[in-house]
Design an enzyme around this catalytic site. Structure first.
Site, PDB file in Angstrom:
ATOM      1  N   HIS A  73      21.592 -21.772  17.448  1.00 22.45           N
ATOM      2  CA  HIS A  73      20.557 -20.853  17.914  1.00 22.45           C
ATOM      3  C   HIS A  73      21.189 -19.704  18.702  1.00 22.45           C
ATOM      4  O   HIS A  73      22.198 -19.899  19.402  1.00 22.45           O
ATOM      5  CB  HIS A  73      19.561 -21.573  18.816  1.00 22.45           C
ATOM      6  CG  HIS A  73      18.946 -22.791  18.198  1.00 22.45           C
ATOM      7  ND1 HIS A  73      18.240 -22.749  17.016  1.00 22.45           N
ATOM      8  CD2 HIS A  73      18.938 -24.088  18.595  1.00 22.45           C
ATOM      9  CE1 HIS A  73      17.827 -23.965  16.710  1.00 22.45           C
ATOM     10  NE2 HIS A  73      18.240 -24.796  17.649  1.00 22.45           N
TER      11      HIS A  73
ATOM     12  N   GLU B 167      18.013 -25.507  24.284  1.00 16.38           N
ATOM     13  CA  GLU B 167      17.134 -26.659  24.191  1.00 16.38           C
ATOM     14  C   GLU B 167      17.836 -27.903  24.724  1.00 16.38           C
ATOM     15  O   GLU B 167      19.013 -27.854  25.111  1.00 16.38           O
ATOM     16  CB  GLU B 167      16.700 -26.881  22.735  1.00 16.38           C
ATOM     17  CG  GLU B 167      17.858 -27.152  21.789  1.00 16.38           C
ATOM     18  CD  GLU B 167      17.452 -27.094  20.322  1.00 16.38           C
ATOM     19  OE1 GLU B 167      16.371 -26.553  20.018  1.00 16.38           O
ATOM     20  OE2 GLU B 167      18.224 -27.585  19.483  1.00 16.38           O
TER      21      GLU B 167
ATOM     22  N   HIS C  22      24.898 -27.872  16.007  1.00 15.43           N
ATOM     23  CA  HIS C  22      24.329 -29.193  16.241  1.00 15.43           C
ATOM     24  C   HIS C  22      23.423 -29.597  15.087  1.00 15.43           C
ATOM     25  O   HIS C  22      23.008 -28.756  14.275  1.00 15.43           O
ATOM     26  CB  HIS C  22      23.510 -29.200  17.539  1.00 15.43           C
ATOM     27  CG  HIS C  22      22.328 -28.277  17.505  1.00 15.43           C
ATOM     28  ND1 HIS C  22      22.428 -26.923  17.733  1.00 15.43           N
ATOM     29  CD2 HIS C  22      21.021 -28.504  17.234  1.00 15.43           C
ATOM     30  CE1 HIS C  22      21.237 -26.359  17.639  1.00 15.43           C
ATOM     31  NE2 HIS C  22      20.361 -27.304  17.317  1.00 15.43           N
TER      32      HIS C  22
ATOM     33  N   ARG D 160      20.690 -21.705   9.997  1.00 12.94           N
ATOM     34  CA  ARG D 160      21.275 -22.839   9.290  1.00 12.94           C
ATOM     35  C   ARG D 160      22.688 -22.500   8.835  1.00 12.94           C
ATOM     36  O   ARG D 160      22.909 -21.486   8.161  1.00 12.94           O
ATOM     37  CB  ARG D 160      20.437 -23.224   8.068  1.00 12.94           C
ATOM     38  CG  ARG D 160      19.043 -23.714   8.391  1.00 12.94           C
ATOM     39  CD  ARG D 160      18.382 -24.321   7.148  1.00 12.94           C
ATOM     40  NE  ARG D 160      16.951 -24.479   7.375  1.00 12.94           N
ATOM     41  CZ  ARG D 160      16.024 -23.634   6.938  1.00 12.94           C
ATOM     42  NH1 ARG D 160      16.387 -22.572   6.240  1.00 12.94           N
ATOM     43  NH2 ARG D 160      14.751 -23.832   7.188  1.00 12.94           N
TER      44      ARG D 160
END
Length: 314
Positions: A96, A114, A171, A191
């Site tokens: 991200h 996150e 991740h 992605r």
């Protein structure tokens, strides 16, 4: 003021399953339900309030029209988003962007830092967390050459583990994990790799390799997993992370306990057990799968029962 309970939203994902129904008794739309957006005001999933005088309003509407409910917290967007993820299959290997990159390249979107709390998982469950490249050039070369086994770091996971996933971290959740995710209010995912799988129409999902390489932190930075736990006769409170984006805590309630609330607002998710939440004027039954917000002017409340709760705040 009362707590604000939310109606969750559910998202089809190619890697999803039925754990959200099996574990939380949610009414899910399909057997490939991967995400419960439990507390969200994002345009791609805007939860509605289910109780009180604001019943029927979306969280974004409440944020925009009654900012006093949230302690007049600053910002154009409600800053946090709580999800529950059912990884019935491997998620794509992803990364991200941070706020600066997302603002420029994703039409003013927030970045996405996150964190994950492992609600449950298979005995042999693992996740991809980080990479082994020492330079951006090496990262690009290893991706181009499909050197995934050498590039990606894999770690074992178990129930109760916590992982902080700052923007720039490569991740992926892997098959057999059920996770509560606390994140910035963003839906931007790049992605890197998707196992060459295809959807029901035989199409591969879009990859975002160039953007992924641009935003990945190189070399990978390990997290300091040191947590603080405070205990009383009726609860344990563990603080997992506290930084510029959010603070996230686990609350284990095993009796009656009184709390003072001094934050602009706090987000609560009941992951196990049941009990009650009592204010000066009302009492609310709590059960596994409930998600609610403690607003700014709810200064004191009581929890009673046996519950495992994750809560967060700015």
């Amino acid at each position: 003021m009362e707590p604000l309970f939310l109606n969750p939203l559910f998202m089809y994902r190619i890697w999803g399953g039925t754990a959200l129904k099996d574990k939380f008794n949610y009414e899910i739309p399909s057997n490939n339900t991967g995400e419960c957006w439990a507390i969200s005001s994002h345009e791609n999933g805007d939860c509605t309030i289910s109780n009180g005088k604001y019943k029927g309003m979306t969280l974004s509407q409440l944020w925009n029209t009654h900012r006093e409910v949230f302690g007049n917290a600053p910002g154009d967007k409600f800053p946090l988003l709580t999800k529950i993820l059912d990884a019935n299959d491997n998620l794509s290997v992803q990364v991200h962007p941070n706020d600066e990159y997302a603002n420029v390249n994703e039409n003013g979107e927030l970045g996405k830092t996150e964190c994950w709390y492992i609600i449950d998982c298979d005995d042999d469950a693992e996740m991809i967390f980080g990479h082994n490249a020492t330079s951006r050039e090496q990262l690009s070369q290893m991706i181009a050459n499909n050197e995934w086994s050498d590039l990606l770091r894999r770690v074992k996971v178990k129930k109760g583990d916590f992982f902080y996933v700052p923007s720039g971290t490569i991740h992926a959740l892997c098959k057999g994990t059920l996770v509560l995710e606390t994140q910035q209010n963003s839906d931007t995912t790049y992605r890197v790799y998707d196992y060459d799988r295809v959807d029901d129409n035989g199409n591969k999902r879009e990859l975002h390799v160039n953007k992924s390489i641009a935003v990945t932190t190189v070399p990978h930075i390990e997290n300091n997993n040191t947590y603080n736990t405070a205990s009383t006769d009726s609860f344990n409170r563990t603080t997992f992370v506290s930084n510029e984006f959010f603070s996230v805590h686990k609350l284990e309630v095993f009796g009656k306990c009184n709390f003072r609330h001094d934050k602009p607002f706090s987000l609560y998710s009941v992951l196990d057990g049941n009990g009650t939440l009592t204010t000066s004027t009302s009492s609310f039954e709590l059960t596994k799968g409930d998600n609610f917000i403690i607003p700014s002017d709810l200064d004191e409340f009581t929890l009673d029962g046996n519950m495992e709760i994750i809560y967060s705040h700015i």
